[in-house]
Design a protein around this motif. Sequence first.
Motif: not given
Lengths: 287, 287
Positions: B205, B207-209, B211-215
């Motif tokens: 979880v 890992d996927v988040v 660097g993305g907008p939800m980080d």
Amino acid sequence: MNTQTFPTIAVLGTGLIGAPVARNLHKRGFKVRAWNRTAGKAQALAADGVEACASPADAVQDADIIVTVLNDGRSVQEAMLAAAPALRQGAIWLQLSTVGVDAITSLADWAGQHGLVFYDAPVQGTRQPAEMAQLVVLASGPTAQRETVQAVFEAIGKRTLWVAEQPGASSRLKLALNNWAFALTHGLAESLALATGLGVDPALVVDVVTGGPMDSGYFQAKAAAILADNYATSFSIANAAKDARLVMDAAAQSGVRLDAAQAGLQRFERALAAGHGAKDMAASYLA
Amino acid sequence: MNTQTFPTIAVLGTGLIGAPVARNLHKRGFKVRAWNRTAGKAQALAADGVEACASPADAVQDADIIVTVLNDGRSVQEAMLAAAPALRQGAIWLQLSTVGVDAITSLADWAGQHGLVFYDAPVQGTRQPAEMAQLVVLASGPTAQRETVQAVFEAIGKRTLWVAEQPGASSRLKLALNNWAFALTHGLAESLALATGLGVDPALVVDVVTGGPMDSGYFQAKAAAILADNYATSFSIANAAKDARLVMDAAAQSGVRLDAAQAGLQRFERALAAGHGAKDMAASYLA
């Protein structure tokens, strides 16, 4: 590159995610055939070189790869049942829809019974990342055909995360990720609603959070939407309610207690009942 | 700078935020006198040049500015009642504690009755930002003495946001901000708990988040704490439960329906009942 190396792909479902997926696959050189329940949405892709098909069976005829990007497990199952007579033994099925724990198991079983090579591959990202080919693909499936599959994923996403060899793990991970998106949405909606209710300019909440540890691109985007009363859809309330129900089903089955997620589902259901189903899920603010 | 220009400051309350506030005020050149209910915590500041006082009255004696950084409205009121005999007419009172809507009104009234110039000034940030003098001060109070007050805030924070001239607005804004912190905490806790319950590595979880907008920095810090089972306290469960109750009180008074916040309070209460009160609020994961 030899055209032999570019498989023909059938995209079943051309909604907010499916349409840009089909377009991006065509851009990358694949032959793309698309079907959508509301035919107009598939036909609209003709200008982008995507061949619109009248039925799932027409779309999957001669297709080496089938991509499903539909609303829920039932829609996927119905489309594949309709496609069944035309399916080629050994074709690859990339299942991108968010269908939850139970449905992914029956879809994978069905794929096995019909001689398809099944990949459980929900995508992280909504309309805009899909359009920019910036999805993150959460992929689970057999190693044997990963090279072919990876080429498809690279045409639609910025990253493929291989989760497991057995389908199911990706769908479970997806539920946890969606839950995070929903928690952010409701938390923001309630914080701005509270400020407003207390007579504080909600823009001050955004002001203080901006640039600090609680800030994120997601926070900025959804806060801007709420403050502007602009609920243009990236992820609809109807879709979010559906996925939040899948989250709660999975939680119940696994014995995990999700208080906030349950409360968030109530907000989505209330927004849905108030007629906000087609709006972006930031409309949790209106619930 | 002439020492005349450096007022003497009494800091009442030297907990996770109060102690670094006192230290940072001394570093900036103020004469600082501190009192804490558990005397040892104030005495521990002697090495940093802060004079420990045996009672609130001792601390505020000759102080030009009083800073309260206590647990709740009742603690603040008790400390100020004890300090009352020694308070100087016209002294400035900077009230940094998060006390909620009702208490801030009575504290402001009390200040007026005792000839104090009152600033409602809750701070955004926990232990680490406090130690680095990186708090954000949400200040409401009269314009007349802002220059003096601003110098104090600049010693403890990176930014002062002036919210209103009337006390109360800052405390209301603070509740909305805390609600956002709580929503992030519970959302993350539940998402990681769901992944774990579904047999998915919760690190995926993150890992996927990432660097993305939800980080966010907050997401990273709390996720790392949960994954490491390390609940070293930045903001305790006990304190969070107290503030979440203030949020719900404010929501009830203003007629705002906060489903997720109510559910989050249940998690805090359950964690509290299970003996996790002193742990960081990331221990919502254990609820």
